[in-house]
Each structure stands twice: as C-alpha cells, then as structure tokens.
Design an enzyme around this catalytic site. Structure first.
Site, PDB file in Angstrom:
ATOM      1  N   SER A 138      69.448 -35.400  -5.793  1.00  0.00           N
ATOM      2  CA  SER A 138      70.744 -35.134  -5.187  1.00  0.00           C
ATOM      3  C   SER A 138      71.783 -35.970  -5.929  1.00  0.00           C
ATOM      4  O   SER A 138      71.715 -37.200  -5.891  1.00  0.00           O
ATOM      5  CB  SER A 138      70.696 -35.515  -3.701  1.00  0.00           C
ATOM      6  OG  SER A 138      71.982 -35.459  -3.139  1.00  0.00           O
ATOM      7  N   LYS A 164      70.544 -30.877  -7.116  1.00  0.00           N
ATOM      8  CA  LYS A 164      71.540 -30.541  -6.083  1.00  0.00           C
ATOM      9  C   LYS A 164      72.786 -31.335  -6.389  1.00  0.00           C
ATOM     10  O   LYS A 164      72.697 -32.519  -6.720  1.00  0.00           O
ATOM     11  CB  LYS A 164      70.943 -30.892  -4.724  1.00  0.00           C
ATOM     12  CG  LYS A 164      71.902 -31.291  -3.617  1.00  0.00           C
ATOM     13  CD  LYS A 164      71.140 -31.430  -2.294  1.00  0.00           C
ATOM     14  CE  LYS A 164      71.708 -32.542  -1.431  1.00  0.00           C
ATOM     15  NZ  LYS A 164      70.932 -32.728  -0.180  1.00  0.00           N
ATOM     16  N   LYS A 166      76.683 -32.510  -5.069  1.00  0.00           N
ATOM     17  CA  LYS A 166      77.615 -32.593  -3.948  1.00  0.00           C
ATOM     18  C   LYS A 166      78.915 -31.914  -4.339  1.00  0.00           C
ATOM     19  O   LYS A 166      79.372 -32.038  -5.493  1.00  0.00           O
ATOM     20  CB  LYS A 166      77.870 -34.062  -3.593  1.00  0.00           C
ATOM     21  CG  LYS A 166      76.631 -34.791  -3.098  1.00  0.00           C
ATOM     22  CD  LYS A 166      76.215 -34.310  -1.717  1.00  0.00           C
ATOM     23  CE  LYS A 166      75.020 -35.104  -1.204  1.00  0.00           C
ATOM     24  NZ  LYS A 166      74.620 -34.681   0.159  1.00  0.00           N
ATOM     25  N   ASP A 192      75.674 -29.106  -2.038  1.00  0.00           N
ATOM     26  CA  ASP A 192      75.720 -29.654  -0.676  1.00  0.00           C
ATOM     27  C   ASP A 192      77.153 -30.085  -0.392  1.00  0.00           C
ATOM     28  O   ASP A 192      77.691 -30.960  -1.072  1.00  0.00           O
ATOM     29  CB  ASP A 192      74.763 -30.846  -0.569  1.00  0.00           C
ATOM     30  CG  ASP A 192      74.630 -31.379   0.861  1.00  0.00           C
ATOM     31  OD1 ASP A 192      75.342 -30.884   1.765  1.00  0.00           O
ATOM     32  OD2 ASP A 192      73.811 -32.301   1.068  1.00  0.00           O
ATOM     33  N   GLU A 217      74.273 -25.969   0.906  1.00  0.00           N
ATOM     34  CA  GLU A 217      73.873 -26.770   2.067  1.00  0.00           C
ATOM     35  C   GLU A 217      75.089 -27.169   2.883  1.00  0.00           C
ATOM     36  O   GLU A 217      76.081 -27.654   2.340  1.00  0.00           O
ATOM     37  CB  GLU A 217      73.130 -28.001   1.530  1.00  0.00           C
ATOM     38  CG  GLU A 217      72.453 -28.870   2.572  1.00  0.00           C
ATOM     39  CD  GLU A 217      71.651 -30.002   1.929  1.00  0.00           C
ATOM     40  OE1 GLU A 217      71.202 -29.863   0.765  1.00  0.00           O
ATOM     41  OE2 GLU A 217      71.480 -31.049   2.580  1.00  0.00           O
ATOM     42  N   ASP A 242      71.706 -28.692   7.301  1.00  0.00           N
ATOM     43  CA  ASP A 242      71.208 -30.071   7.314  1.00  0.00           C
ATOM     44  C   ASP A 242      71.734 -30.719   8.606  1.00  0.00           C
ATOM     45  O   ASP A 242      71.057 -30.717   9.638  1.00  0.00           O
ATOM     46  CB  ASP A 242      71.704 -30.771   6.034  1.00  0.00           C
ATOM     47  CG  ASP A 242      71.438 -32.269   5.983  1.00  0.00           C
ATOM     48  OD1 ASP A 242      70.986 -32.839   6.982  1.00  0.00           O
ATOM     49  OD2 ASP A 242      71.704 -32.914   4.935  1.00  0.00           O
ATOM     50  N   LYS A 266      64.938 -33.348   7.881  1.00  0.00           N
ATOM     51  CA  LYS A 266      64.853 -34.801   7.720  1.00  0.00           C
ATOM     52  C   LYS A 266      64.261 -35.307   9.023  1.00  0.00           C
ATOM     53  O   LYS A 266      64.914 -35.219  10.069  1.00  0.00           O
ATOM     54  CB  LYS A 266      66.243 -35.405   7.518  1.00  0.00           C
ATOM     55  CG  LYS A 266      66.935 -34.998   6.227  1.00  0.00           C
ATOM     56  CD  LYS A 266      68.364 -35.522   6.153  1.00  0.00           C
ATOM     57  CE  LYS A 266      69.029 -35.136   4.837  1.00  0.00           C
ATOM     58  NZ  LYS A 266      70.496 -35.387   4.847  1.00  0.00           N
ATOM     59  N   GLY A 294      66.666 -36.196   2.100  1.00  0.00           N
ATOM     60  CA  GLY A 294      66.573 -37.654   2.000  1.00  0.00           C
ATOM     61  C   GLY A 294      67.842 -38.296   2.519  1.00  0.00           C
ATOM     62  O   GLY A 294      68.883 -37.636   2.629  1.00  0.00           O
TER      63      GLY A 294
HETATM   64  O1  OSB Z   1      73.424 -34.568   2.894  1.00  0.00           O
HETATM   65  O2  OSB Z   1      71.461 -34.723   2.128  1.00  0.00           O
HETATM   66  C1  OSB Z   1      72.533 -35.262   2.425  1.00  0.00           C
HETATM   67  C2  OSB Z   1      72.494 -38.938   1.401  1.00  0.00           C
HETATM   68  C3  OSB Z   1      73.162 -39.510   2.458  1.00  0.00           C
HETATM   69  C4  OSB Z   1      73.652 -38.700   3.451  1.00  0.00           C
HETATM   70  C5  OSB Z   1      73.457 -37.319   3.394  1.00  0.00           C
HETATM   71  C6  OSB Z   1      72.762 -36.741   2.342  1.00  0.00           C
HETATM   72  C7  OSB Z   1      72.300 -37.573   1.321  1.00  0.00           C
HETATM   73  C8  OSB Z   1      71.625 -37.073   0.135  1.00  0.00           C
HETATM   74  C9  OSB Z   1      70.729 -38.069  -0.563  1.00  0.00           C
HETATM   75  O3  OSB Z   1      71.825 -35.979  -0.335  1.00  0.00           O
HETATM   76  C10 OSB Z   1      69.396 -37.562  -0.914  1.00  0.00           C
HETATM   77  C11 OSB Z   1      68.491 -38.705  -1.321  1.00  0.00           C
HETATM   78  O4  OSB Z   1      68.046 -39.497  -0.444  1.00  0.00           O
HETATM   79  O5  OSB Z   1      68.219 -38.828  -2.521  1.00  0.00           O
HETATM   80 MG    MG Z   2      72.744 -32.593   3.050  1.00  0.00          MG
END
Ligand code: OSB
Ligand code: MG
Length: 373
Positions: A138, A164, A166, A192, A217, A242, A266, A294
């Site tokens: 991510s 992925k 952001k 995401d 996402e 999510d 999660k 995660g």
């Molecule tokens: O939206 O998945 C998410 C990290 C913090 C809060 C929300 C998200 C995330 C990640 C990190 O995308 C994924 C990782 O732990 O590598």
């Molecule tokens: Mg997410």
C-alpha cells in the site's frame, strides 16, 4: 480451558521508517496498544489494537481503546474461564456496544492464547490452509505522479504481487495513470480513497475505469452503503469496502445492497477473528472476494493478519508488507520477511508463531497497566 488470570496493557511508541499519508491524515510514528492475556500456568496470548493516534480513519483512537480495554473490556475476561475464543467474542459483544478495535485487541489475544494452550498454530486453529500468503504493498500519497511511479516500479522490482495507491481529489487520475505506466498493463493495481469522495464525484471516478484496476477501495464515507451501491452501478471497476465493514451484519448489508464486490477484512477493525472468519465464510458463500488489509501493524498484529490470510477464500494479495518496510526494528522474533512476494505462514509453530522481544518492548513502553480480577 481458556482461563485468564490477568491482563497487561502497554502503550508502545515506534517510529515509521517513512511517514505514511492517506487522504484523511498522516502517520509519522505509531502509538500502539498491546494486550497480553495471561493463563494461570504462565502461557501468554498477545493482541495488538489497530486504532490510530487520531480519529481520521475510524472513530476509535489509541486513547479511546486504552480507556475501553482497561475500564470495560479486560475486566470482562480476567479471572474468568471460557470454552473457546468464540465465547470470549460473544461475551464482549454482549456487554460492549461499538469499540470494535478495542474488543478485537482482547479477542485476538484470546485466540493466540487458546492456540498456545492447545499447542497448535493460530492459523490452523482459525481454519487456515495456505502455507504462504501473497503480499501487496500500500503506497501512501506522494508529492508528484513521478514520485508515485518510482515507488510503484520499486515495489514491482521487490516482488510484491499487487500495488495499491492512495488517492484523493486532486491526486487521482494523473497519479493512477503514472502508477499504471510504471507497473505495466497486466499487473494487479488498485486504489484506496479512504472515503475522500462524494456521490457528486461519480463522473470523475468513472474515469478510473480506463486503468483496469483490481478495485477502488472505500471511495465514499463509512456509513454510505446506499450511495456506494449507486456508485457501484455506475462503475465497471469493483468497489472494495474497508472502513464501512465493522461487523458481519455490515458485510451482509453490503452484499444485499450491492455496495461493492470485494471486502477488505481487517480482523482488528471488525471486533476480532470470530467476526473476521464469519465475514470470510459469508463472502465465500456470496461470491464476494476478500483480502486482508493492514494498519501499519507491528509483528504481533502482522502475525494475526498472516494467520487469517491463510484461510481458503483469501484469494487476493493482502496488505502484508515485511517488517523492514515499516520499522528499523520490529518487536517480534523472527521478523517478517518476504520471499518471492509472499510471507510464510508459521504453521509449524505454536500460537501466532512469533515471540515478542520483551526487553525491546520494555524500552519503548510509554505506559503499562495490569488488569486483575
Ligand atoms: O485504508 O488500508 C487502509 C494504513 C492506515 C490506515 C488505513 C489504511 C492503511 C493502509 C496500510 O493502507 C496498509 C499496510 O499496513 O501496509
Ligand atoms: Mg483502506
């Protein structure tokens, strides 16, 4: 018999190697609540709360979770005996409304403890079958499309099976185009938004269809299941939820309404493994794909995510990067390493399969409290 004599709560502080930015906020370090559940014979189960420092991702934070675990949740389990961790989950659900991240920290520790009592691996206890779990990365928001393209290309080189990225309004189409260019046309790429868009952005989001993304996402707000359903009807790209999925019931609502086609599970967000495996089973019956998300966990939470990811219907790569991506030094031995884009499920080890490095944890502990009957 799952008997819990007392619990130890710790808040640790760890610096991230690099800040991680999403549409709603940025993390430079993590303040993490760790929960230890102790058996009278000396066995220990560990849990990690995924709540962040501020309520930008979820209403819960490390401070609200500390209060909830210390005041209401841990007292429900200490000095008690349970037949199974499912019974722990039911007891917590019965007596506590909301606070799923706080409940999960205790519930997941009870699964780890149950596995250690039974001398089985946590993955096997959960119904896991897979020996290796595929890893996706991510990537946080970057300053320019070129910087994002460089991160994406680097991830492919390192062997990650899915990238992925952001996104947020103003950092979307151009950025996704750059990422797609960097990973190539057939590589699994997803985005995401962490709830950064509104229904009025539908036309803009439709432009993402051209990039052949595995999923988009959480485009809209957490509570907007109906609006996600309308948006899904307008998009070719599958929506993955999510933040919206906080329980089995919300997953059922999503499926009934058609609010998306994929679920990011999660366990730390849905109240623990009982709900996480329930969502997995529901999705399997309903033809909805799932993968494990995660929350920038330490090796303790990562061990839990890896165990869950070994269940049969986790068919898409999870956000399960190795320890070294996040931390100079992880709090577990062995640290998590990635080989050929996958983490190995420690099926041959008891419990979650990792040992907590207690002297290091003591060094980085900011506060500690014992909850006894
Ligand atoms: O939206 O998945 C998410 C990290 C913090 C809060 C929300 C998200 C995330 C990640 C990190 O995308 C994924 C990782 O732990 O590598
Ligand atoms: Mg997410």
């Amino acid at each position: 018999m799952l008997e819990i004599s007392h619990a130890v709560l710790r808040e640790i502080r760890l610096s991230l190697k690099r800040p991680f930015q999403i549409s709603s906020g940025i993390a430079h370090h993590r303040r993490i609540l760790l929960v230890e559940l102790k058996h009278p014979d000396g066995l220990v189960g560990w849990g990690e709360c995924v709540a962040g420092e501020t309520p930008h991702y979820s209403p819960e934070t490390v401070d609200t979770a500390w209060l909830a675990v210390q005041r209401w949740i841990a007292p429900l389990v200490v000095g008690k005996r349970f037949d199974t961790p499912v019974a722990v989950s039911r007891a917590l659900e019965h007596a506590v409304r909301g606070h799923p991240m706080a409940r999960a920290a205790v519930e997941m520790a009870s699964w780890d403890l149950a596995a250690r009592i039974e001398q089985r691996s946590l993955a096997a206890l959960l119904g896991g079958v897979r020996e290796r779990v595929a890893t996706g990365i991510s990537l946080g928001l970057q300053e320019t499309p070129a910087e994002l393209a460089a991160c994406a290309a680097d991830a492919v080189t390192r062997g990650y099976r899915r990238v992925k990225v952001k996104i947020e309004p103003g950092r979307d189409i151009e950025y996704v185009a750059a990422a797609r260019g960097a990973v190539g046309p057939s590589f699994q790429l997803s985005v995401d938004a962490n709830a950064a868009y509104e229904p009025k952005d539908t036309e803009l989001l439709r432009q993402l269809d051209q990039f052949d993304l595995t999923m988009i996402e959480q485009p809209l707000e957490q509570g907007d299941l109906l609006r996600h359903a309308e948006l899904q009807r307008a998009l070719a790209t599958p929506i993955c939820l999510d933040e919206s999925i906080t329980s089995i019931a919300r997953a059922e609502d999503m499926i009934a309404l058609g609010s998306g086609r994929i679920i990011n599970i999660k366990p730390g967000r849905v109240g623990g493994f009982t709900a996480a495996t329930g969502i997995h089973d529901l999705a399997c019956r309903s033809g909805v794909d799932v993968w494990c998300g995660g929350m920038l966990e330490t090796g303790v939470g990562r061990a839990h995510n890896v165990a869950l990811s070994s269940l049969p219907h986790f068919t898409l790569p999870g956000d399960l990067s190795p320890s070294a991506r996040y931390w100079e030094r992880d709090i577990v031995r062995p640290e998590w390493t990635m080989v050929d884009g996958a983490l190995t499920v420690p099926l041959d080890r008891v419990g979650s399969g990792v040992d907590v490095d207690l002297p290091f944890v003591d060094d980085i502990t900011q506060r500690q409290e014992i909850v006894a009957p």
